[in-house]
Design a protein around this motif. Sequence first.
Motif, PDB file in Angstrom:
ATOM      1  N   LEU A  22      -2.579  -5.619   2.305  1.00 42.39           N
ATOM      2  CA  LEU A  22      -2.610  -6.098   0.932  1.00 42.39           C
ATOM      3  C   LEU A  22      -3.931  -6.802   0.633  1.00 42.39           C
ATOM      4  O   LEU A  22      -4.624  -7.270   1.527  1.00 42.39           O
ATOM      5  N   GLN A  23      -4.263  -6.888  -0.636  1.00 49.47           N
ATOM      6  CA  GLN A  23      -5.570  -7.399  -1.002  1.00 49.47           C
ATOM      7  C   GLN A  23      -5.643  -8.923  -1.129  1.00 49.47           C
ATOM      8  O   GLN A  23      -6.705  -9.514  -0.915  1.00 49.47           O
ATOM      9  N   ASP A  24      -4.557  -9.604  -1.483  1.00 46.33           N
ATOM     10  CA  ASP A  24      -4.711 -10.981  -1.951  1.00 46.33           C
ATOM     11  C   ASP A  24      -4.910 -12.002  -0.841  1.00 46.33           C
ATOM     12  O   ASP A  24      -5.695 -12.944  -1.013  1.00 46.33           O
ATOM     13  N   TYR A  72     -14.824  -5.766  -7.561  1.00 48.34           N
ATOM     14  CA  TYR A  72     -13.757  -6.650  -8.055  1.00 48.34           C
ATOM     15  C   TYR A  72     -13.696  -6.609  -9.571  1.00 48.34           C
ATOM     16  O   TYR A  72     -14.721  -6.779 -10.247  1.00 48.34           O
ATOM     17  N   ARG A 104      -8.259  -7.140  -9.351  1.00 48.36           N
ATOM     18  CA  ARG A 104      -8.053  -6.025  -8.435  1.00 48.36           C
ATOM     19  C   ARG A 104      -9.315  -5.777  -7.625  1.00 48.36           C
ATOM     20  O   ARG A 104     -10.412  -5.651  -8.184  1.00 48.36           O
ATOM     21  N   ASP A 164      -4.188  -2.528  -0.695  1.00 52.68           N
ATOM     22  CA  ASP A 164      -3.136  -2.240  -1.659  1.00 52.68           C
ATOM     23  C   ASP A 164      -2.657  -3.510  -2.352  1.00 52.68           C
ATOM     24  O   ASP A 164      -2.972  -4.633  -1.946  1.00 52.68           O
ATOM     25  N   THR A 165      -1.871  -3.316  -3.396  1.00 54.89           N
ATOM     26  CA  THR A 165      -1.039  -4.361  -3.969  1.00 54.89           C
ATOM     27  C   THR A 165       0.406  -3.886  -3.854  1.00 54.89           C
ATOM     28  O   THR A 165       0.664  -2.707  -3.554  1.00 54.89           O
ATOM     29  N   ILE A 166       1.351  -4.770  -4.099  1.00 54.66           N
ATOM     30  CA  ILE A 166       2.753  -4.343  -4.062  1.00 54.66           C
ATOM     31  C   ILE A 166       3.010  -3.201  -5.049  1.00 54.66           C
ATOM     32  O   ILE A 166       3.674  -2.216  -4.690  1.00 54.66           O
ATOM     33  N   THR A 194       0.971  -0.800  -6.013  1.00 55.73           N
ATOM     34  CA  THR A 194       0.435   0.472  -5.512  1.00 55.73           C
ATOM     35  C   THR A 194       1.272   0.990  -4.342  1.00 55.73           C
ATOM     36  O   THR A 194       1.419   2.207  -4.179  1.00 55.73           O
ATOM     37  N   GLY A 196       3.586 -10.424  -1.644  1.00 55.85           N
ATOM     38  CA  GLY A 196       2.227 -10.068  -2.019  1.00 55.85           C
ATOM     39  C   GLY A 196       1.140 -10.893  -1.371  1.00 55.85           C
ATOM     40  O   GLY A 196      -0.030 -10.514  -1.419  1.00 55.85           O
ATOM     41  N   TYR A 197       1.496 -12.027  -0.742  1.00 57.66           N
ATOM     42  CA  TYR A 197       0.491 -12.870  -0.106  1.00 57.66           C
ATOM     43  C   TYR A 197       0.408 -12.663   1.400  1.00 57.66           C
ATOM     44  O   TYR A 197      -0.343 -13.363   2.076  1.00 57.66           O
TER      45      TYR A 197
END
Length: 272
Positions: free
Chosen positions: A155-157, A179, A185, A197-199, A201, A260-261
């Motif tokens: 994940l990205q965050d 970014y 994103r 990714d994000t949740i 995607t 997501g974190y």
Amino acid sequence: MGLEGKELEELYLRQYSGAGEEYRLFSTKVNETEYRLTMHYLHRFLKPGDRIIDIGAGCGVYTNALANEGYSIDAIDLHPDNVARMKELFKDAENINVHQANAMDLKEFQDDTYDLVLELGPVYHLHKTPERIAAIKEAVRVAKKGAPIFVAFVLQDAPLIQYIFQHENPAEEIKTIGYERDTARVTDNTGSSIYLDTIPTIDELTELVLKEVPVTKGPRFAQDGLSHVIRDSVNNMSEASYNEWLQYLIATAERADLMGYSNHVVQVFIKK
């Protein structure tokens, strides 16, 4: 995420040259949370005598752990350094076979063979949706009916917070990646072959997989939860406190509001 083809492959080969993956998961308490949570979920599914395939095995951290528990494992990786290192590490192991192969083409492995499939690396090194689905299809093909297939994503965050916003100069550091400020994103994970990714995607890819591949959806779990976001606190915990943190991560691993974190998440698919 503009890289593809030969350029992406060359970046991947450079990034993982040296075969240091065998140490990453045990280098800090934070990194070890990924290993501990994944093993917790593997043991939810494993049965005595199960046969396992570890696709994208790296240097064989999970292969080694599961082989020591008595399971028979085919360990596969694309990177020649990783394959060479595993062949050295496991040269005396009778229940481990090491292979070099591409996750999208496992033609030397038969259909309906394995009781559990690990695919904890390949999909997040593939940037195109058809390639990602192709890798998952191959993992499902070699699985027995009812077998779980563990597919990992990055994940990205958590990386964004760790490497950018916890940097001494975030405003300058954020210019080093692609970014979109309006959407927050990450569009180009500069210098890395890893697709972030994000949740949402992952949800999109999961829905495509459910339509195209004979699987149902099993649990999705965070491999390290908030560990990387508060890495200094976690790394400084006493053993007792760290065990409490691991219990918290296990208890919250499937909570959508925290997912997501996490740095890494795994979607489990079950072959129909």
